[in-house]
Motif scaffolding. Structure first.
Motif, PDB file in Angstrom:
ATOM      1  N   ASN A 164       0.810  -1.247  -0.136  1.00  0.00           N
ATOM      2  CA  ASN A 164      -0.124   0.061   0.155  1.00  0.00           C
ATOM      3  C   ASN A 164       0.770   1.208  -0.034  1.00  0.00           C
ATOM      4  N   TRP A 165       0.898   1.888  -1.017  1.00  0.00           N
ATOM      5  CA  TRP A 165       2.001   3.003  -1.154  1.00  0.00           C
ATOM      6  C   TRP A 165       1.222   4.152  -0.350  1.00  0.00           C
ATOM      7  N   GLN A 166       0.292   4.107   0.161  1.00  0.00           N
ATOM      8  CA  GLN A 166      -0.152   5.339   0.859  1.00  0.00           C
ATOM      9  C   GLN A 166       0.319   5.179   2.248  1.00  0.00           C
ATOM     10  N   LEU A 167       0.703   3.937   2.614  1.00  0.00           N
ATOM     11  CA  LEU A 167       1.570   3.532   3.771  1.00  0.00           C
ATOM     12  C   LEU A 167       2.998   3.524   3.590  1.00  0.00           C
ATOM     13  N   SER A 168       3.407   3.906   2.618  1.00  0.00           N
ATOM     14  CA  SER A 168       4.869   4.158   2.340  1.00  0.00           C
ATOM     15  C   SER A 168       5.277   2.446   2.252  1.00  0.00           C
ATOM     16  N   GLN A 169       4.818   1.673   1.779  1.00  0.00           N
ATOM     17  CA  GLN A 169       4.729   0.309   1.735  1.00  0.00           C
ATOM     18  C   GLN A 169       5.713   0.018   0.096  1.00  0.00           C
ATOM     19  N   PHE A 170       6.718  -0.599   0.105  1.00  0.00           N
ATOM     20  CA  PHE A 170       7.226  -0.925  -1.352  1.00  0.00           C
ATOM     21  C   PHE A 170       8.031  -2.250  -0.938  1.00  0.00           C
ATOM     22  N   TRP A 171       7.396  -3.395  -1.608  1.00  0.00           N
ATOM     23  CA  TRP A 171       7.702  -4.641  -1.314  1.00  0.00           C
ATOM     24  C   TRP A 171       9.046  -5.010  -1.992  1.00  0.00           C
ATOM     25  N   TYR A 172      10.067  -5.875  -1.229  1.00  0.00           N
ATOM     26  CA  TYR A 172      11.195  -6.237  -2.079  1.00  0.00           C
ATOM     27  C   TYR A 172      10.752  -7.153  -2.989  1.00  0.00           C
ATOM     28  N   ASP A 173      11.761  -7.514  -3.951  1.00  0.00           N
ATOM     29  CA  ASP A 173      11.410  -8.555  -4.969  1.00  0.00           C
ATOM     30  C   ASP A 173      11.653  -9.837  -4.194  1.00  0.00           C
ATOM     31  N   THR A 174      11.378 -10.939  -5.133  1.00  0.00           N
ATOM     32  CA  THR A 174      11.567 -12.347  -4.362  1.00  0.00           C
ATOM     33  C   THR A 174      12.872 -12.718  -4.032  1.00  0.00           C
ATOM     34  N   GLU A 175      13.784 -12.339  -4.857  1.00  0.00           N
ATOM     35  CA  GLU A 175      15.147 -12.721  -4.687  1.00  0.00           C
ATOM     36  C   GLU A 175      15.789 -12.060  -3.278  1.00  0.00           C
ATOM     37  N   THR A 176      15.369 -10.793  -3.098  1.00  0.00           N
ATOM     38  CA  THR A 176      15.893  -9.975  -2.029  1.00  0.00           C
ATOM     39  C   THR A 176      15.109 -10.423  -0.797  1.00  0.00           C
ATOM     40  N   ALA A 177      13.907 -10.536  -0.820  1.00  0.00           N
ATOM     41  CA  ALA A 177      13.126 -11.078   0.436  1.00  0.00           C
ATOM     42  C   ALA A 177      13.520 -12.524   0.872  1.00  0.00           C
ATOM     43  N   GLU A 178      13.921 -13.147  -0.044  1.00  0.00           N
ATOM     44  CA  GLU A 178      14.291 -14.627   0.305  1.00  0.00           C
ATOM     45  C   GLU A 178      15.876 -14.477   0.949  1.00  0.00           C
ATOM     46  N   ARG A 179      16.585 -13.623   0.284  1.00  0.00           N
ATOM     47  CA  ARG A 179      18.068 -13.686   0.799  1.00  0.00           C
ATOM     48  C   ARG A 179      18.056 -13.148   2.237  1.00  0.00           C
ATOM     49  N   LEU A 180      17.103 -11.984   2.451  1.00  0.00           N
ATOM     50  CA  LEU A 180      16.978 -11.429   3.891  1.00  0.00           C
ATOM     51  C   LEU A 180      16.591 -12.367   4.718  1.00  0.00           C
ATOM     52  N   ALA A 181      15.450 -13.050   4.500  1.00  0.00           N
ATOM     53  CA  ALA A 181      14.779 -13.964   5.172  1.00  0.00           C
ATOM     54  C   ALA A 181      15.910 -15.146   5.878  1.00  0.00           C
ATOM     55  N   LYS A 182      16.583 -15.840   4.432  1.00  0.00           N
ATOM     56  CA  LYS A 182      17.604 -16.938   5.154  1.00  0.00           C
ATOM     57  C   LYS A 182      18.857 -16.179   6.059  1.00  0.00           C
ATOM     58  N   GLU A 183      19.076 -15.098   5.838  1.00  0.00           N
ATOM     59  CA  GLU A 183      20.231 -14.245   6.621  1.00  0.00           C
ATOM     60  C   GLU A 183      19.669 -14.235   7.935  1.00  0.00           C
ATOM     61  N   ALA A 184      18.281 -13.986   8.018  1.00  0.00           N
ATOM     62  CA  ALA A 184      17.833 -13.865   9.781  1.00  0.00           C
ATOM     63  C   ALA A 184      17.828 -15.093  10.166  1.00  0.00           C
ATOM     64  N   VAL A 185      17.485 -16.171   9.468  1.00  0.00           N
ATOM     65  CA  VAL A 185      17.449 -17.444  10.117  1.00  0.00           C
ATOM     66  C   VAL A 185      18.734 -17.926  10.299  1.00  0.00           C
ATOM     67  N   ARG A 186      19.613 -17.779   9.537  1.00  0.00           N
ATOM     68  CA  ARG A 186      21.218 -18.111   9.829  1.00  0.00           C
ATOM     69  C   ARG A 186      21.567 -17.382  11.085  1.00  0.00           C
ATOM     70  N   ALA A 187      21.289 -16.054  10.972  1.00  0.00           N
ATOM     71  CA  ALA A 187      21.743 -15.294  12.203  1.00  0.00           C
ATOM     72  C   ALA A 187      21.342 -15.995  13.675  1.00  0.00           C
ATOM     73  N   VAL A 188      19.944 -16.518  13.533  1.00  0.00           N
ATOM     74  CA  VAL A 188      19.496 -16.673  14.872  1.00  0.00           C
ATOM     75  C   VAL A 188      19.799 -18.074  15.371  1.00  0.00           C
ATOM     76  N   GLY A 189      20.075 -18.945  14.430  1.00  0.00           N
ATOM     77  CA  GLY A 189      20.173 -20.633  14.629  1.00  0.00           C
ATOM     78  C   GLY A 189      18.766 -21.094  15.264  1.00  0.00           C
ATOM     79  N   LYS A 190      18.986 -22.345  15.408  1.00  0.00           N
ATOM     80  CA  LYS A 190      17.870 -23.114  15.621  1.00  0.00           C
ATOM     81  C   LYS A 190      17.204 -22.711  17.265  1.00  0.00           C
ATOM     82  N   GLY A 191      15.729 -22.604  17.227  1.00  0.00           N
ATOM     83  CA  GLY A 191      15.103 -21.994  18.382  1.00  0.00           C
ATOM     84  C   GLY A 191      15.273 -20.456  18.547  1.00  0.00           C
ATOM     85  N   GLY A 192      15.759 -19.774  17.434  1.00  0.00           N
ATOM     86  CA  GLY A 192      16.070 -18.262  17.583  1.00  0.00           C
ATOM     87  C   GLY A 192      14.579 -17.614  17.185  1.00  0.00           C
ATOM     88  N   ARG A 193      14.867 -16.311  17.598  1.00  0.00           N
ATOM     89  CA  ARG A 193      13.359 -15.663  17.508  1.00  0.00           C
ATOM     90  C   ARG A 193      13.545 -14.298  16.819  1.00  0.00           C
TER      91      ARG A 193
END
Length: 224
Positions: free
Chosen positions: A55-84
């Motif tokens: 929703n542009w009115q809320l200043s929302q600009f989605w990341y493309d699939t590759e970026t979103a996947e990369r950042l999601a994987k990085e977050a999971v890698r950074a927290v390890g098993k059982g991380g929050r």
């Protein structure tokens, strides 16, 4: 007196072609159907991923699939098993984390857009203007990493969002914001710019970058 001006004004109003009008009506119908589907879903287990659009009115600009996947994987890698993982104003990355359907980590989303309340207890209403107005369930320093994408490229927005980030994180921060915010990001969060360049589904005028305060995989060519 003849009121000819009013008639002339009506003639000057641009008219949509029948094709354009039909396309516009179709668009509004699709949007209405999506909103109704979101309401019907009523919970994180039922809400189809990707159903909520930016929703542009809320200043929302989605990341493309590759970026979103990369950042999601990085977050999971950074927290390890059982991380929050806490996603602050980063809904497209949150949805990528949900796609993994992985019991090895848990996540929540802090977001102003109340459409995300369909994700149930994982959703927390968040307004960066009141950065520490958080529910008691979000205890201080209870997340292994906070992944944040402030909605506006302003010092005030980053400074206030940084208060939320520092309250929530045990230490690790992954910040996504414009390259013009590099100095402020270092000042308020002690983060440094990564080599990885995030991209959005739509081209934005401002260059975006990622910033971290830990040894991340975002300076590597790929993430395993």
């Amino acid at each position: 007196m003849c009121d000819c001006k009013e008639e002339d004004d009506d003639d000057d109003v641009p008219q949509l072609s029948s094709e354009a009008l039909a396309a516009l009506q179709e668009f509004y119908m699709e949007q209405q159907q999506k909103e109704e589907s979101i309401k019907i879903a009523g919970g994180s287990d039922n809400c189809p991923l990707g159903l909520i659009e930016e929703n542009w009115q809320l200043s929302q600009f989605w990341y493309d699939t590759e970026t979103a996947e990369r950042l999601a994987k990085e977050a999971v890698r950074a927290v390890g098993k059982g991380g929050r993982i806490a996603c602050v104003s980063a809904p497209s990355i949150y949805q990528k984390l949900k796609e993994q359907n992985n019991d090895d980590f848990s996540t929540c989303i802090l977001e102003y857009d109340q459409r995300f309340s369909v994700y149930g207890a994982e959703y927390v209403f968040y307004d960066y203007n009141d950065p520490l107005n958080l529910p008691a369930t979000l205890q201080e320093h209870s997340f292994d990493i906070v992944l944040a994408d402030p909605p506006y490229l302003s010092e005030e927005c980053l400074r206030k969002t940084a208060e939320t980030i520092k309250y929530l994180t045990k230490g690790k921060v992954l910040l996504c914001t414009g390259s013009v915010m590099e100095e402020h990001a270092a000042k308020y969060l002690g983060v440094k710019m990564c080599k990885f360049i995030p991209k959005h589904t739509r081209n934005l005028a401002n260059e975006f970058r990622c910033y971290v305060n830990y040894d991340s995989g975002l300076d590597l060519d790929s993430v395993s």
